[in-house]
Design a protein around this motif. Structure first.
Motif, PDB file in Angstrom:
ATOM      1  N   GLU B  32       3.044   2.706  13.212  1.00 35.17           N
ATOM      2  CA  GLU B  32       2.002   1.062  12.859  1.00 35.17           C
ATOM      3  C   GLU B  32       2.192   1.540  11.803  1.00 35.17           C
ATOM      4  O   GLU B  32       1.261   2.643  11.437  1.00 35.17           O
ATOM      5  N   PHE B  34      -0.179  -0.331   7.945  1.00 34.98           N
ATOM      6  CA  PHE B  34      -0.879  -1.503   8.300  1.00 34.98           C
ATOM      7  C   PHE B  34      -1.577  -0.999   6.025  1.00 34.98           C
ATOM      8  O   PHE B  34      -0.377  -0.172   5.458  1.00 34.98           O
ATOM      9  N   TYR B  36      -4.893  -1.714   3.615  1.00 32.91           N
ATOM     10  CA  TYR B  36      -6.395  -2.260   4.281  1.00 32.91           C
ATOM     11  C   TYR B  36      -6.100  -1.948   2.645  1.00 32.91           C
ATOM     12  O   TYR B  36      -6.220  -1.795   1.138  1.00 32.91           O
ATOM     13  N   LEU B  46      -9.027  -4.790   6.347  1.00 31.52           N
ATOM     14  CA  LEU B  46      -7.522  -5.033   6.933  1.00 31.52           C
ATOM     15  C   LEU B  46      -5.926  -5.850   5.942  1.00 31.52           C
ATOM     16  O   LEU B  46      -6.968  -7.245   6.055  1.00 31.52           O
ATOM     17  N   ARG B  49      -0.811  -5.959   8.655  1.00 30.82           N
ATOM     18  CA  ARG B  49      -0.113  -5.102   9.721  1.00 30.82           C
ATOM     19  C   ARG B  49       1.352  -4.895   9.879  1.00 30.82           C
ATOM     20  O   ARG B  49       1.648  -6.838   9.486  1.00 30.82           O
ATOM     21  N   ILE B  51       3.428  -4.835  12.018  1.00 32.43           N
ATOM     22  CA  ILE B  51       3.922  -5.856  13.182  1.00 32.43           C
ATOM     23  C   ILE B  51       3.277  -7.421  12.801  1.00 32.43           C
ATOM     24  O   ILE B  51       4.216  -7.851  13.737  1.00 32.43           O
ATOM     25  N   TYR B  86      -4.814   0.851   0.189  1.00 30.84           N
ATOM     26  CA  TYR B  86      -4.691   2.135   0.910  1.00 30.84           C
ATOM     27  C   TYR B  86      -3.846   1.230   1.792  1.00 30.84           C
ATOM     28  O   TYR B  86      -3.543   0.812   2.388  1.00 30.84           O
ATOM     29  N   ARG B  90       0.041   4.754  11.600  1.00 32.34           N
ATOM     30  CA  ARG B  90      -1.282   5.535  12.898  1.00 32.34           C
ATOM     31  C   ARG B  90      -0.233   5.231  14.179  1.00 32.34           C
ATOM     32  O   ARG B  90       0.817   4.540  14.196  1.00 32.34           O
ATOM     33  N   LEU B 101      -6.050   6.593  12.134  1.00 29.19           N
ATOM     34  CA  LEU B 101      -4.851   6.584  10.860  1.00 29.19           C
ATOM     35  C   LEU B 101      -4.948   7.627  10.243  1.00 29.19           C
ATOM     36  O   LEU B 101      -6.244   8.167   9.562  1.00 29.19           O
TER      37      LEU B 101
END
Lengths: 112, 113
Positions: B32, B34, B36, B46, B49, B51, B86, B90, B101
């Motif tokens: 997963e 992400f 940031y 955040l 993401r 998803i 960043y 995960r 993370l």
């Protein structure tokens, strides 16, 4: 309404001292974390903790210990502080099944 | 072991120019991903993401499993986009370890007015 809070915001101390940084989250999350951000802005996980398990990054010295008095708090205790511990420490929290982590504002630790 | 690579430490673009912040990952399972963002002296927030497949503040990111990449893009950079970005991974498996993370080293985006 601060979701994840940390105290203090700044901490200046001498080598050899013991200090604690507090973290509280009011999101009802079940997992909390501590990260270290060094002078080069590199962010590294130190611990993750829920009510079942503490996971420690193997590179973290045992002078660092997380303490969780309850589900909403995860404090970071540091013994015998060293110059290399100077960094910004971020607390974060998340909930099982949800995406992403919520970060606190950070604590800038300076060891002299 | 999982790893996240952000090859650019610093990226400078002019206001209005397109932005692409690169992120490559290494993980044997299904990750997963992400993004940031950290504005000057502020907490990490955040941004995206994978998803959710959403667009936040004009930024988008598509997970390319073939290239193991999750590059962050914006067609027209704004001055307020200047920040540290960043990329994070995960591991998508059950167990307490999956909560952690792994962050890339970050890319500092500087938008020149």
């Amino acid at each position: 309404d601060t979701a994840v809070s940390q105290t203090p915001k700044y901490l200046v101390t001498q080598m050899g001292n013991d200090k604690s940084i507090k973290c509280e989250q009011n999101l009802g999350h079940d997992t909390m974390y501590w990260y270290k951000q060094d002078s080069k802005k590199f962010l590294k996980i130190m611990f993750s903790y829920n009510n079942k398990e503490l996971i420690i990054n193997e590179t973290v010295p045992n002078r660092f210990s997380p303490k969780s008095p309850d589900k909403a708090h995860l404090n970071l205790h540091i013994n015998s502080l060293e110059l290399g511990d100077s960094a910004v420490y971020f607390c974060a929290s998340s909930q099982i099944g949800e995406q992403g982590q919520y970060f606190g504002p950070g604590t800038r630790l300076t060891v002299t | 072991a999982q790893r996240v690579t952000q090859p650019e430490k610093l990226l400078s673009v002019f206001k209005g120019a397109p932005v692409e912040l690169k992120c490559n990952y290494s993980y044997s399972g299904s990750p997963e991903l992400f993004w940031y963002v950290q504005y000057s002296r502020q907490r990490l927030q955040l941004l995206l993401r994978h998803i959710s497949r959403e667009s936040i503040k004009g930024f988008t990111a598509d997970l390319n499993k073939g290239e193991t990449s999750f590059h962050l893009k914006k067609p027209f950079a704004q001055e307020e986009d200047s920040a540290m970005y960043y990329c994070a991974l995960r591991a998508a498996y059950s167990g307490a370890g999956s909560y952690q993370l792994t962050f890339g080293k970050g890319t500092k985006l500087s938008v020149i007015p």
